[in-house]
Design an enzyme around this catalytic site. Structure first.
Site, PDB file in Angstrom:
ATOM      1  N   LYS A   1       0.861  -1.187   0.000  1.00 21.45           N
ATOM      2  CA  LYS A   1       0.000   0.000   0.000  1.00 21.45           C
ATOM      3  C   LYS A   1       0.895   1.234   0.000  1.00 21.45           C
ATOM      4  O   LYS A   1       2.041   1.172   0.438  1.00 21.45           O
ATOM      5  CB  LYS A   1      -0.889   0.016   1.259  1.00 21.45           C
ATOM      6  CG  LYS A   1      -2.086   0.922   1.151  1.00 21.45           C
ATOM      7  CD  LYS A   1      -3.262   0.171   0.558  1.00 21.45           C
ATOM      8  CE  LYS A   1      -4.540   0.947   0.699  1.00 21.45           C
ATOM      9  NZ  LYS A   1      -5.708   0.068   0.608  1.00 21.45           N
TER      10      LYS A   1
HETATM   11  N1  NDP Z   1     -11.517   1.968  -3.801  1.00 22.81           N
HETATM   12  C1  NDP Z   1     -11.407   0.664  -3.530  1.00 22.81           C
HETATM   13  O1  NDP Z   1     -11.516  -0.184  -4.431  1.00 22.81           O
HETATM   14  C2  NDP Z   1     -11.205   0.199  -2.129  1.00 22.81           C
HETATM   15  C3  NDP Z   1     -11.316   1.051  -1.053  1.00 22.81           C
HETATM   16  N2  NDP Z   1     -11.251   0.548   0.220  1.00 22.81           N
HETATM   17  C4  NDP Z   1     -11.395   1.402   1.369  1.00 22.81           C
HETATM   18  O2  NDP Z   1     -12.679   2.010   1.374  1.00 22.81           O
HETATM   19  C5  NDP Z   1     -12.616   3.301   2.009  1.00 22.81           C
HETATM   20  C6  NDP Z   1     -13.183   4.345   1.070  1.00 22.81           C
HETATM   21  O3  NDP Z   1     -12.424   4.341  -0.125  1.00 22.81           O
HETATM   22  P1  NDP Z   1     -12.969   4.962  -1.489  1.00 22.81           P
HETATM   23  O4  NDP Z   1     -14.437   4.897  -1.521  1.00 22.81           O
HETATM   24  O5  NDP Z   1     -12.168   4.357  -2.565  1.00 22.81           O
HETATM   25  O6  NDP Z   1     -12.487   6.465  -1.338  1.00 22.81           O
HETATM   26  P2  NDP Z   1     -13.106   7.777  -2.004  1.00 22.81           P
HETATM   27  O7  NDP Z   1     -12.028   8.774  -1.998  1.00 22.81           O
HETATM   28  O8  NDP Z   1     -13.763   7.439  -3.299  1.00 22.81           O
HETATM   29  O9  NDP Z   1     -14.271   8.190  -0.977  1.00 22.81           O
HETATM   30  C7  NDP Z   1     -14.034   8.426   0.364  1.00 22.81           C
HETATM   31  C8  NDP Z   1     -15.321   8.902   0.972  1.00 22.81           C
HETATM   32  O10 NDP Z   1     -15.166   9.025   2.377  1.00 22.81           O
HETATM   33  C9  NDP Z   1     -15.687  10.284   2.766  1.00 22.81           C
HETATM   34  N3  NDP Z   1     -15.101  10.713   4.023  1.00 22.81           N
HETATM   35  C10 NDP Z   1     -13.819  10.992   4.327  1.00 22.81           C
HETATM   36  N4  NDP Z   1     -13.727  11.301   5.623  1.00 22.81           N
HETATM   37  C11 NDP Z   1     -14.967  11.216   6.135  1.00 22.81           C
HETATM   38  C12 NDP Z   1     -15.533  11.415   7.411  1.00 22.81           C
HETATM   39  N5  NDP Z   1     -14.787  11.782   8.438  1.00 22.81           N
HETATM   40  N6  NDP Z   1     -16.869  11.225   7.575  1.00 22.81           N
HETATM   41  C13 NDP Z   1     -17.643  10.835   6.542  1.00 22.81           C
HETATM   42  N7  NDP Z   1     -17.170  10.628   5.326  1.00 22.81           N
HETATM   43  C14 NDP Z   1     -15.851  10.823   5.126  1.00 22.81           C
HETATM   44  C15 NDP Z   1     -15.363  11.195   1.600  1.00 22.81           C
HETATM   45  O11 NDP Z   1     -16.164  12.369   1.672  1.00 22.81           O
HETATM   46  P3  NDP Z   1     -15.958  13.560   0.612  1.00 22.81           P
HETATM   47  O12 NDP Z   1     -16.468  13.010  -0.702  1.00 22.81           O
HETATM   48  O13 NDP Z   1     -16.841  14.622   1.149  1.00 22.81           O
HETATM   49  O14 NDP Z   1     -14.495  13.849   0.601  1.00 22.81           O
HETATM   50  C16 NDP Z   1     -15.777  10.269   0.461  1.00 22.81           C
HETATM   51  O15 NDP Z   1     -17.172  10.257   0.318  1.00 22.81           O
HETATM   52  C17 NDP Z   1     -11.141   3.497   2.381  1.00 22.81           C
HETATM   53  O16 NDP Z   1     -10.942   3.054   3.700  1.00 22.81           O
HETATM   54  C18 NDP Z   1     -10.413   2.571   1.420  1.00 22.81           C
HETATM   55  O17 NDP Z   1      -9.149   2.167   1.898  1.00 22.81           O
HETATM   56  C19 NDP Z   1     -11.102  -0.792   0.453  1.00 22.81           C
HETATM   57  C20 NDP Z   1     -10.992  -1.667  -0.573  1.00 22.81           C
HETATM   58  C21 NDP Z   1     -10.930  -1.238  -1.954  1.00 22.81           C
HETATM   59  O1  AKG Z   2      -7.509  -3.275  -5.999  1.00 26.65           O
HETATM   60  C1  AKG Z   2      -6.454  -3.352  -5.400  1.00 26.65           C
HETATM   61  O2  AKG Z   2      -5.447  -3.837  -5.869  1.00 26.65           O
HETATM   62  C2  AKG Z   2      -6.285  -2.850  -3.985  1.00 26.65           C
HETATM   63  C3  AKG Z   2      -7.494  -2.272  -3.357  1.00 26.65           C
HETATM   64  C4  AKG Z   2      -7.133  -1.780  -1.991  1.00 26.65           C
HETATM   65  O3  AKG Z   2      -6.297  -0.917  -1.851  1.00 26.65           O
HETATM   66  C5  AKG Z   2      -7.754  -2.371  -0.829  1.00 26.65           C
HETATM   67  O4  AKG Z   2      -8.343  -3.443  -0.935  1.00 26.65           O
HETATM   68  O5  AKG Z   2      -7.641  -1.784   0.252  1.00 26.65           O
END
Ligand code: NDP
Ligand code: AKG
Length: 420
Positions: free
Chosen positions: A102
């Site tokens: 990561k």
């Molecule tokens: N993308 C992926 O494929 C994967 C992601 N994850 C995990 O999922 C989580 C979200 O990732 P992802 O959706 O990709 O990220 P994004 O950047 O697409 O979205 C993050 C979201 O979290 C919101 N946010 C941040 N801080 C807060 C808070 N304090 N309260 C409420 N909302 C908050 C942001 O709000 P705003 O839009 O207003 O900034 C946004 O809506 C992370 O922990 C990531 O590691 C896990 C596996 C895979």
């Molecule tokens: O799609 C990937 O390779 C990694 C996604 C990721 O960062 C996660 O699962 O937290």
């Protein structure tokens, strides 16, 4: 406690269950490589900008290292290390042939123009290009990164090593990305919730759901759960929260956020305090934002009976134990959000074969992997009378420990419990 301490705590609890000795614990927990680079670029106005970039490669025991890139002011070595460790256990839980890594850049993308972000990203790639690659370490999207950023990474890396779509996943579909990858993490969350409900003789149609975070993961989970009859009653983003106990119109909310940048002021809902989403009255709570959203401060007031960890590390170790004692079922991150990396594996497989799958194949294979992983974890939890998180770590540690010891001359460190 820092997030890395939380991951180590959960690891050690499972290692205790398996009777792992200290030497093997140290081998399994120590990252292979920690990279820190200084990214110096020019802003649009010609000033110098200086950012730190990180990539922690935790383990390559089970294959090339895999994991996202996060662009956030909180990104640092400790963050990258804890998230990299989670990736090792996550890829093992779903049994895909990868290790874990990561990284990211300490920056605030909301304050950067697209061209500034492009220059920062491509400079980062130039600085880490020797330690990533389709058979070494394959980045992907995470918080504040997306398909566009992944496309830039592919392009920059390819300038040095020739056309290399397999160096990164989560790319735009027009740039050798996979159909179905964008929504895959949310889709996997939906399968995890369905499996969890099945064990309680309930269905998606029976439950109300509150979701923290409406980015890639939160919005896709909301959309897919609502599509199958689940009632999404509350959602928050960084600016605040909204609720409607009759159910939010999720497709309309997605359009609203695309035009307005936030869930706030959505016409079909009333405003709630964003921090209160964690304790909102709903059957299911899905933290889908950042880590440590549920701590000892608010765990006692959680009203949901199921917590699906769509985010990485959203529940601290003490809060986890409080929830379990309160009778809450916690589906851990390394299982619940593994749909993203699983679809990344499908994308990478397509890239290295120069082949393209139909979306239906991605969805079908993803469903198979997610449901099988859930059943493996739930069966183990039942058999050994342990919580789902400990069971997920036990399963993952067994797999990583076996390959680690087979690849080195340390098989004498394997306890009998790891051979069954
Ligand atoms: N993308 C992926 O494929 C994967 C992601 N994850 C995990 O999922 C989580 C979200 O990732 P992802 O959706 O990709 O990220 P994004 O950047 O697409 O979205 C993050 C979201 O979290 C919101 N946010 C941040 N801080 C807060 C808070 N304090 N309260 C409420 N909302 C908050 C942001 O709000 P705003 O839009 O207003 O900034 C946004 O809506 C992370 O922990 C990531 O590691 C896990 C596996 C895979
Ligand atoms: O799609 C990937 O390779 C990694 C996604 C990721 O960062 C996660 O699962 O937290």
């Amino acid at each position: 406690m820092m997030m890395l301490d939380n991951v180590s705590f959960f690891f050690n609890r499972a290692a205790d269950h398996l009777g792992l000795d200290e030497k093997l614990r140290t081998i399994l927990l120590t990252p292979n490589r920690v990279v820190r680079v200084e990214i110096v670029t020019e802003s649009d106005s010609g000033d110098l900008m200086h950012h730190l970039g990180f990539r922690v490669q935790h383990s390559s025991a089970r294959g090339p290292m895999k994991g996202g890139l996060r662009y956030h002011p909180s990104m640092d070595e400790e963050h990258a290390a804890s998230l990299a460790s989670l990736m090792t256990w996550k890829t093992a839980v779903v049994d895909i042939p990868y290790g874990g890594a990561k990284g990211g850049i300490n920056c605030d993308p909301s304050k950067l123009s697209e061209t500034e972000l492009y220059r920062i990203t491509t400079t980062f790639v130039e600085l880490i290009k020797e330690v990533i690659g389709p058979t070494i370490d394959i980045p992907a999207p995470d918080v504040n990164t997306n398909a566009t950023v992944m496309g830039w990474i592919m392009d920059e890396y390819s300038k040095f090593y020739g056309f290399s779509p397999g160096v990164v996943t989560g790319k735009p579909v027009d740039l050798f990305g996979s159909l179905g990858r964008e929504e895959a993490t949310g889709r996997g969350v939906m399968y995890a919730l369905e499996e969890c409900l099945k064990d309680q003789n309930r269905k998606l149609e029976d439950v109300s759901v509150a979701i923290q975070g409406f980015g890639n993961v939160g919005s896709n989970a909301a959309r897919l759960i609502a599509q199958r009859g689940g009632k999404i009653v509350a959602i928050s983003d960084i600016q605040g929260g909204i609720a409607n106990n009759d159910g939010l119109d999720v497709p309309a909310l997605i359009d609203w956020v695309n035009s307005n940048g936030s869930v706030q002021n959505f016409p079909g809902a009333h405003a709630i305090d964003g921090n209160e989403i964690i304790v909102y009255k709903a059957d299911v709570l899905i933290p889908a934002a950042l880590e440590e959203a549920i701590t000892t401060e608010n765990a006692g007031r959680v009203q949901a009976t199921i917590v699906i960890e769509a985010a990485n590390g959203p529940v601290t170790c003490k809060a986890h134990d409080m929830l379990v004692q309160q009778g809450v079922t916690v589906v851990p991150d390394i299982l619940a959000n593994a749909g993203g990396v699983t679809a990344s594996y499908f994308e990478w497989s397509q890239n290295i074969q120069q082949f393209r799958w139909d979306e239906s194949r991605v969805v079908e294979e993803l469903e198979k992997v997610m449901r099988r992983a859930y059943r493996n974890v739930a069966d183990l939890a039942l058999r050994d009378d342990i919580d789902l998180r400990t069971a997920a770590f036990v399963l993952a540690i067994k797999r990583v420990a076996r390959t680690t010891t087979l690849r080195r001359a340390v098989s004498h460190l394997l306890p009998a419990s790891l051979l069954e």
